[in-house]
Design a protein around this motif. Structure first.
Motif, PDB file in Angstrom:
ATOM      1  N   THR A 179      27.597  13.001   1.077  1.00  0.00           N
ATOM      2  CA  THR A 179      27.324  13.505   2.427  1.00  0.00           C
ATOM      3  C   THR A 179      28.544  14.139   3.080  1.00  0.00           C
ATOM      4  OG1 THR A 179      27.794  11.331   3.373  1.00  0.00           O
ATOM      5  CG2 THR A 179      25.501  11.815   2.814  1.00  0.00           C
ATOM      6  N   GLY A 180      29.724  13.949   2.494  1.00  0.00           N
ATOM      7  CA  GLY A 180      30.929  14.538   3.059  1.00  0.00           C
ATOM      8  C   GLY A 180      31.312  15.819   2.344  1.00  0.00           C
ATOM      9  N   LEU A 181      31.489  16.898   3.093  1.00  0.00           N
ATOM     10  CA  LEU A 181      31.841  18.197   2.522  1.00  0.00           C
ATOM     11  C   LEU A 181      33.169  18.665   3.099  1.00  0.00           C
ATOM     12  CD1 LEU A 181      28.450  20.146   2.845  1.00  0.00           C
ATOM     13  CD2 LEU A 181      29.199  18.666   0.982  1.00  0.00           C
ATOM     14  N   ALA A 182      34.005  19.205   2.226  1.00  0.00           N
ATOM     15  CA  ALA A 182      35.234  19.868   2.651  1.00  0.00           C
ATOM     16  C   ALA A 182      35.117  21.328   2.242  1.00  0.00           C
ATOM     17  CB  ALA A 182      36.450  19.218   2.001  1.00  0.00           C
ATOM     18  N   ILE A 183      35.077  22.209   3.225  1.00  0.00           N
ATOM     19  CA  ILE A 183      34.853  23.636   2.974  1.00  0.00           C
ATOM     20  C   ILE A 183      36.099  24.404   3.400  1.00  0.00           C
ATOM     21  CG2 ILE A 183      33.381  25.622   3.497  1.00  0.00           C
ATOM     22  CD1 ILE A 183      31.177  23.610   4.246  1.00  0.00           C
ATOM     23  N   THR A 184      36.553  25.282   2.517  1.00  0.00           N
ATOM     24  CA  THR A 184      37.699  26.133   2.830  1.00  0.00           C
ATOM     25  C   THR A 184      37.283  27.590   2.688  1.00  0.00           C
ATOM     26  OG1 THR A 184      39.291  24.487   2.053  1.00  0.00           O
ATOM     27  CG2 THR A 184      40.067  26.747   2.224  1.00  0.00           C
ATOM     28  N   VAL A 185      37.585  28.372   3.710  1.00  0.00           N
ATOM     29  CA  VAL A 185      37.267  29.801   3.698  1.00  0.00           C
ATOM     30  C   VAL A 185      38.579  30.571   3.756  1.00  0.00           C
ATOM     31  CG1 VAL A 185      36.007  31.674   4.821  1.00  0.00           C
ATOM     32  CG2 VAL A 185      35.085  29.347   4.886  1.00  0.00           C
ATOM     33  N   VAL A 186      38.804  31.446   2.797  1.00  0.00           N
ATOM     34  CA  VAL A 186      40.001  32.290   2.806  1.00  0.00           C
ATOM     35  C   VAL A 186      39.595  33.712   3.173  1.00  0.00           C
ATOM     36  CG1 VAL A 186      41.188  30.877   1.096  1.00  0.00           C
ATOM     37  CG2 VAL A 186      39.815  32.814   0.335  1.00  0.00           C
ATOM     38  N   GLY A 187      40.549  34.449   3.719  1.00  0.00           N
ATOM     39  CA  GLY A 187      40.275  35.834   4.103  1.00  0.00           C
ATOM     40  C   GLY A 187      39.959  36.008   5.571  1.00  0.00           C
ATOM     41  N   THR A 188      39.970  34.903   6.338  1.00  0.00           N
ATOM     42  CA  THR A 188      39.729  35.008   7.781  1.00  0.00           C
ATOM     43  C   THR A 188      41.061  34.980   8.521  1.00  0.00           C
ATOM     44  OG1 THR A 188      39.523  32.626   8.140  1.00  0.00           O
ATOM     45  CG2 THR A 188      37.528  33.826   7.523  1.00  0.00           C
ATOM     46  N   GLN A 189      41.039  35.541   9.723  1.00  0.00           N
ATOM     47  CA  GLN A 189      42.220  35.529  10.580  1.00  0.00           C
ATOM     48  C   GLN A 189      41.761  35.676  12.014  1.00  0.00           C
ATOM     49  OE1 GLN A 189      45.172  38.478   9.657  1.00  0.00           O
ATOM     50  NE2 GLN A 189      46.410  38.040  11.452  1.00  0.00           N
ATOM     51  N   PRO A 190      42.029  34.688  12.869  1.00  0.00           N
ATOM     52  CA  PRO A 190      41.575  34.773  14.260  1.00  0.00           C
ATOM     53  C   PRO A 190      42.008  36.082  14.909  1.00  0.00           C
ATOM     54  CG  PRO A 190      42.463  32.600  13.800  1.00  0.00           C
ATOM     55  CD  PRO A 190      42.761  33.440  12.595  1.00  0.00           C
ATOM     56  N   GLY A 191      41.058  36.704  15.596  1.00  0.00           N
ATOM     57  CA  GLY A 191      41.328  37.989  16.232  1.00  0.00           C
ATOM     58  C   GLY A 191      41.065  39.173  15.331  1.00  0.00           C
ATOM     59  N   THR A 192      40.843  38.932  14.040  1.00  0.00           N
ATOM     60  CA  THR A 192      40.490  40.011  13.104  1.00  0.00           C
ATOM     61  C   THR A 192      39.157  39.700  12.441  1.00  0.00           C
ATOM     62  OG1 THR A 192      42.825  40.455  12.687  1.00  0.00           O
ATOM     63  CG2 THR A 192      41.259  41.375  11.125  1.00  0.00           C
ATOM     64  N   VAL A 193      39.135  38.648  11.635  1.00  0.00           N
ATOM     65  CA  VAL A 193      37.894  38.140  11.041  1.00  0.00           C
ATOM     66  C   VAL A 193      37.792  36.674  11.418  1.00  0.00           C
ATOM     67  CG1 VAL A 193      36.575  37.748   8.937  1.00  0.00           C
ATOM     68  CG2 VAL A 193      38.018  39.780   9.124  1.00  0.00           C
ATOM     69  N   ASP A 194      36.854  36.337  12.291  1.00  0.00           N
ATOM     70  CA  ASP A 194      36.727  34.977  12.821  1.00  0.00           C
ATOM     71  C   ASP A 194      35.715  34.173  12.011  1.00  0.00           C
ATOM     72  OD1 ASP A 194      38.535  35.254  15.031  1.00  0.00           O
ATOM     73  OD2 ASP A 194      37.028  36.489  16.015  1.00  0.00           O
ATOM     74  N   LEU A 195      36.001  32.897  11.863  1.00  0.00           N
ATOM     75  CA  LEU A 195      35.146  31.974  11.124  1.00  0.00           C
ATOM     76  C   LEU A 195      34.327  31.151  12.095  1.00  0.00           C
ATOM     77  CD1 LEU A 195      34.372  30.535   8.433  1.00  0.00           C
ATOM     78  CD2 LEU A 195      36.369  29.062   8.791  1.00  0.00           C
ATOM     79  N   MET A 196      33.090  30.826  11.712  1.00  0.00           N
ATOM     80  CA  MET A 196      32.216  30.041  12.579  1.00  0.00           C
ATOM     81  C   MET A 196      31.150  29.342  11.746  1.00  0.00           C
ATOM     82  SD  MET A 196      30.644  33.507  14.141  1.00  0.00           S
ATOM     83  CE  MET A 196      32.329  34.126  14.072  1.00  0.00           C
ATOM     84  N   VAL A 197      30.528  28.329  12.327  1.00  0.00           N
ATOM     85  CA  VAL A 197      29.430  27.597  11.699  1.00  0.00           C
ATOM     86  C   VAL A 197      28.308  27.457  12.716  1.00  0.00           C
ATOM     87  CG1 VAL A 197      28.715  25.482  10.519  1.00  0.00           C
ATOM     88  CG2 VAL A 197      31.087  26.285  10.311  1.00  0.00           C
ATOM     89  N   LEU A 198      27.090  27.683  12.274  1.00  0.00           N
ATOM     90  CA  LEU A 198      25.931  27.515  13.152  1.00  0.00           C
ATOM     91  C   LEU A 198      25.060  26.390  12.619  1.00  0.00           C
ATOM     92  CD1 LEU A 198      26.127  31.047  12.859  1.00  0.00           C
ATOM     93  CD2 LEU A 198      25.030  30.565  15.040  1.00  0.00           C
ATOM     94  N   GLN A 199      24.766  25.408  13.476  1.00  0.00           N
ATOM     95  CA  GLN A 199      23.826  24.352  13.137  1.00  0.00           C
ATOM     96  C   GLN A 199      22.419  24.857  13.470  1.00  0.00           C
ATOM     97  OE1 GLN A 199      26.178  20.160  13.671  1.00  0.00           O
ATOM     98  NE2 GLN A 199      25.013  20.863  15.431  1.00  0.00           N
ATOM     99  N   LEU A 200      21.525  24.858  12.480  1.00  0.00           N
ATOM    100  CA  LEU A 200      20.225  25.498  12.645  1.00  0.00           C
ATOM    101  C   LEU A 200      19.081  24.532  12.351  1.00  0.00           C
ATOM    102  CD1 LEU A 200      21.101  28.785  10.711  1.00  0.00           C
ATOM    103  CD2 LEU A 200      21.268  28.387  13.178  1.00  0.00           C
ATOM    104  N   THR A 201      17.988  24.739  13.046  1.00  0.00           N
ATOM    105  CA  THR A 201      16.760  23.997  12.771  1.00  0.00           C
ATOM    106  C   THR A 201      16.050  24.621  11.585  1.00  0.00           C
ATOM    107  OG1 THR A 201      15.384  25.376  14.209  1.00  0.00           O
ATOM    108  CG2 THR A 201      16.555  23.522  15.246  1.00  0.00           C
ATOM    109  N   ALA A 202      14.897  24.067  11.230  1.00  0.00           N
ATOM    110  CA  ALA A 202      14.104  24.616  10.121  1.00  0.00           C
ATOM    111  C   ALA A 202      13.670  26.053  10.398  1.00  0.00           C
ATOM    112  CB  ALA A 202      12.881  23.737   9.865  1.00  0.00           C
ATOM    113  N   ASP A 203      13.611  26.442  11.677  1.00  0.00           N
ATOM    114  CA  ASP A 203      13.229  27.805  12.042  1.00  0.00           C
ATOM    115  C   ASP A 203      14.401  28.777  11.972  1.00  0.00           C
ATOM    116  OD1 ASP A 203      10.586  27.083  12.543  1.00  0.00           O
ATOM    117  OD2 ASP A 203      11.052  26.479  14.590  1.00  0.00           O
ATOM    118  N   GLY A 204      15.583  28.297  11.613  1.00  0.00           N
ATOM    119  CA  GLY A 204      16.731  29.178  11.475  1.00  0.00           C
ATOM    120  C   GLY A 204      17.425  29.529  12.771  1.00  0.00           C
ATOM    121  N   VAL A 205      17.222  28.708  13.819  1.00  0.00           N
ATOM    122  CA  VAL A 205      17.861  28.970  15.113  1.00  0.00           C
ATOM    123  C   VAL A 205      18.570  27.708  15.598  1.00  0.00           C
ATOM    124  CG1 VAL A 205      16.227  30.769  15.780  1.00  0.00           C
ATOM    125  CG2 VAL A 205      15.758  28.388  16.398  1.00  0.00           C
ATOM    126  N   VAL A 206      19.523  27.908  16.521  1.00  0.00           N
ATOM    127  CA  VAL A 206      20.214  26.765  17.133  1.00  0.00           C
ATOM    128  C   VAL A 206      19.295  26.090  18.146  1.00  0.00           C
ATOM    129  CG1 VAL A 206      22.491  27.810  16.821  1.00  0.00           C
ATOM    130  CG2 VAL A 206      21.221  28.241  18.937  1.00  0.00           C
TER     131      VAL A 206
END
Length: 408
Positions: free
Chosen positions: A15-42
């Protein structure tokens, strides 16, 4: 390290995940995560995790630079998907195609998966990977698909409220500014009511390679002499496939291996020979109800002559086949042009209801410039044996056609 190609998925252990994203940089390419329901919306804008809101309300998702930690066991029961996404700042030129180093690694209880985001052209925002619940188990998929409209398009698609032309709001600021000061300005929170998705499908433009669509997305691929629509499911059960065909003169035909109560005789080939069902596939012998049964595939072969406007493959599990669930049996459709381009649509939004017999994964459109596939993911009413039909404006109307004839 297991490499996931575009559209591929894999199970997640623990149940524990460690995710690393390379290639992002705040102010240029921003990283984000969206928690979604079964309908694909927050549920609310609080389900949008980004650098100025780096923690989900319950703490299950945390963002720290390019690192994301996830506790799947702490997610609210309504949350069935996590979309790990990137978006270019408004001030940054170009598109994600200029960030070829974008990549994701997922460590799930010692099992590691690697995703290299490829195939971008003019997109300025994209979902890189999706972590989703399927049949009670969590999986990860390489999505690598996005929107030319950047962050606003990404947010609207997932139900996050966006204030047009008001960059001072916290959500709009994510698309126009770099990291905010350590002490954020006092401002009213964004509206908690999710906005609906845009009125039309999200058009991903023309793509190549393996593409995975979610409900409401549309993509175009190169046209070839023969297009195949493959429907796949575990052979522990028995599904059937038929196709609705709309012609330029307005008439419709159905290609199927079984008929209806009004029209008992079925034809596996359209009148012009352009659409062919390649044969019924039965349940594997001795596999009824068994876990780990081999996969079964039924194929509809399509020659997209100019007089064909659209083809709608339909997946059907008759009452006479017994109970079934599109979610439990992980039914999927793939459209392939035989030239290395394929589009996959999963039954990601299906319920576990045992009495839903019909699913329309998507529609295949035939414009002059290529082949357009739109993910619809439509389901019949519980216990309905009636076929869908096509309206005059190419909308699929569920449960409006003749009743299927049982296959005994």
């Amino acid at each position: 390290m297991n490499e996931l190609s575009k559209g591929a998925n894999a199970p997640l252990g623990g149940t524990g995940l460690a995710i690393t994203v390379v290639g992002t940089q705040p102010g240029t390419v921003d990283l984000m995560v969206l928690q979604l329901t079964a309908d694909g919306v927050v549920r609310t804008d609080d389900d949008f995790v980004f650098y100025n809101q780096p923690r989900s309300p319950e703490g299950a998702v945390r963002l720290d630079g390019g690192d994301i930690t996830v506790d799947l066991s702490a997610l609210p029961p309504q949350i069935e998907r996590l979309a790990v996404a990137v978006a270019m700042d408004d001030a940054a030129p170009g598109s994600l195609a200029s960030s070829p180093q974008l990549a994701v690694t997922i460590d799930a209880h010692g099992e590691q998966y690697a995703v290299t985001a490829t195939g971008f052209t003019s997109e300025r925002a994209a979902v890189l990977v999706e972590i989703y619940l399927r049949g009670g188990a969590w999986k990860v998929r390489n999505v690598s698909a996005g929107w030319d409209g950047g962050l606003p398009a990404l947010l609207r698609e997932h139900g996050v409220s966006v204030e047009n032309d008001t960059p001072q709001t916290p959500l709009a600021a994510a698309s126009t500014a770099g990291p905010l000061p350590a002490t954020p300005p006092v401002a009213a929170p964004p509206a908690a009511t999710p906005m609906p998705s845009s009125s039309g499908p999200v058009d991903l433009g023309k793509r190549a390679g393996a593409i995975s669509l979610t409900k409401g997305q549309r993509v175009s691929i190169e046209k070839s002499p023969v297009i195949t629509a493959r429907i796949e499911w575990p052979a522990a059960t028995d599904y059937d496939v038929f196709a609705l065909v709309r012609y330029a003169d307005g008439h419709d035909e159905t290609v199927a291996t079984f008929g209806t109560r009004k029209q008992k005789k079925a034809t596996q080939v359209s009148s012009d020979g352009a659409v062919r069902h390649l044969g019924d596939v039965k349940r594997a012998k001795g596999a009824r109800g068994k876990v780990g049964a081999p996969m079964a595939t039924e194929v509809v072969e399509i020659s997209l002559a100019p007089n064909i406007v659209a083809v709608v493959p339909v997946v059907y599990s008759a009452m006479s086949n017994g109970t079934g669930s599109f979610r439990r049996y992980q039914v999927s459709m793939s459209i392939d042009n035989g030239r290395g381009d394929s589009v996959r649509i999963d039954a990601a939004n299906a319920s576990d209801h045992n009495k839903i017999y019909t699913c329309v994964p998507g529609i295949i459109l035939n414009p002059p410039s290529g082949v357009t596939i739109e993910a619809l993911e439509l389901y019949s009413k519980p216990r309905s044996e009636r076929r869908p039909i096509l309206s005059g404006d190419l909308r699929v109307l569920m449960d409006e056609g003749d009743q299927n004839r049982f296959k005994w």
